[in-house]
Design an enzyme around this catalytic site. Structure first.
Site, PDB file in Angstrom:
ATOM      1  N   LYS A  81      -3.371  11.587 -27.157  1.00  0.00           N
ATOM      2  CA  LYS A  81      -3.951  10.457 -27.895  1.00  0.00           C
ATOM      3  C   LYS A  81      -4.662   9.435 -26.994  1.00  0.00           C
ATOM      4  O   LYS A  81      -5.616   8.798 -27.417  1.00  0.00           O
ATOM      5  CB  LYS A  81      -2.866   9.754 -28.720  1.00  0.00           C
ATOM      6  N   ASN A 102      -6.146   9.141 -32.650  1.00  0.00           N
ATOM      7  CA  ASN A 102      -5.481  10.319 -33.236  1.00  0.00           C
ATOM      8  C   ASN A 102      -6.423  11.093 -34.145  1.00  0.00           C
ATOM      9  O   ASN A 102      -6.042  12.116 -34.708  1.00  0.00           O
ATOM     10  CB  ASN A 102      -4.222   9.920 -34.012  1.00  0.00           C
TER      11      ASN A 102
END
Ligand code: NDP
Length: 293
Positions: A81, A102
């Site tokens: 991420k 994300n």
């Protein structure tokens, strides 16, 4: 959207599917694929969502591959991420502050990083309360806490209290919110049963406490400080009914579960990739079935 990214199933001569997916390691246990593909089928989209096992050293190649193959976009999960940011062309404003992505969207040849974790939470929250002017207390200071507090702060929350065991991480998140959002943020140490301030309007568990198989896991919280005017939310999607939410409901609080948040971030991703409003119920039922199997 890029030309060719949307291929309606009704067009018998178009065999070019819309491609989406998730890059993670480990990837095998991520149920998002089932939820998203159920939504694609329900919407009649010729679209795929592929779980891809991508090692950290291969992330750049994976992103370049997705770009080269015209993927509509992809999710990033653990451990990508933060690292994925270096491979993108642009970040949405909240993703810039959160420092993590994300959900990546391929638009006009550019890869844009979004963070739909916090937005998914916000969608859930807005079904019961407008965060404007509210005092939000969040347990945890990791990725989920960062996404939730930044989005809630940008949505107009008056103040945020970050309750965390690790002082360094807790203080760093409070500082991030103070410096980059209009919200007043404070850190509260968590070294015994935490007593919620009376001013707390929204209470959020953003720790893994309660996540399967720790299904009886309880936050170290003075339950008498839960009051009926509060909205209590949990990030735990599996099982959606956590001890915290049951304790809060027993005291008259409104509750929001992590399954709803997970569905909402999926809905947001599908909208960004395909422009389609996905069917929440189909997605929630798919996850429920998997979690109770
Ligand atoms: P991180 O590892 O980044 O952060 C976890 C945080 O929880 C840390 O601040 C840590 O505290 C705290 N913590 C962990 N265990 C305990 C404990 N036993 N007691 C007190 N504090 C604890 O994880 P994420 O933020 O990425 O994820 C947290 C949870 O959120 C996961 O369970 C994940 O499944 C869920 N999630 C749900 C989503 C949804 O859509 N429903 C989306 C994203 C995440 P410390 O700093 O002191 O170590």
């Amino acid at each position: 959207l890029d030309r060719g990214l949307l291929a309606p199933r009704t067009d018998a001569m178009n065999f070019l599917s819309t491609l989406t997916g998730c890059f993670a390691q480990p990837a095998a246990e991520n149920p998002t694929v089932a939820m998203v593909e159920a939504a694609y089928r329900a919407a009649g989209l010729d679209a795929r969502y592929l779980n891809c096992e991508v090692a950290p050293a291969d992330l750049g190649d994976a992103v370049r591959g997705a770009r080269a193959m015209g993927w509509a976009g992809f999710n990033c999960s653990i451990p990508h991420k933060v690292a994925v940011v270096a491979h993108l062309d642009e970040l949405a404003p909240s993703a810039t502050i959160i420092g993590a992505v994300n959900c990546v969207v391929h638009r006009n040849g550019r890869l844009i990083g979004e963070n739909t974790d916090g937005q998914g939470f916000l969608t859930s929250l807005r079904t019961v309360v407008d965060p404007t002017g509210k005092h939000v207390v969040v347990f945890g200071a990791g990725g989920a806490a960062r996404a939730i507090t930044v989005e809630t702060a940008l949505a107009g929350a008056a103040s945020v209290t970050v309750v965390n065991v690790d002082r360094g991480r807790g203080e760093a998140l409070a500082r991030l919110l103070d410096e980059h959002t209009p919200t007043a943020a404070t850190f509260a140490p968590w070294n015994g049963p935490y007593r919620l301030p009376e001013s707390a309007d929204v209470v959020v568990n953003a720790t893994p406490i309660g996540l399967f198989p720790d299904v009886d896991g309880r936050l170290d919280l003075d339950l008498d400080s839960l009051r009926p005017h509060q909205v209590v939310a949990d990030v735990i999607p599996n099982p959606p009914s956590t001890p915290l939410l049951r304790d809060a409901a027993a005291r008259g609080c409104q509750t929001l579960d992590g399954l709803g948040m997970l569905v909402n971030q999926g809905v947001l991703g599908i909208k960004l990739w395909t422009g389609v409003d996905a069917d929440r119920d189909v997605m929630a039922e798919t996850l429920q079935r998997l979690f109770t199997a």
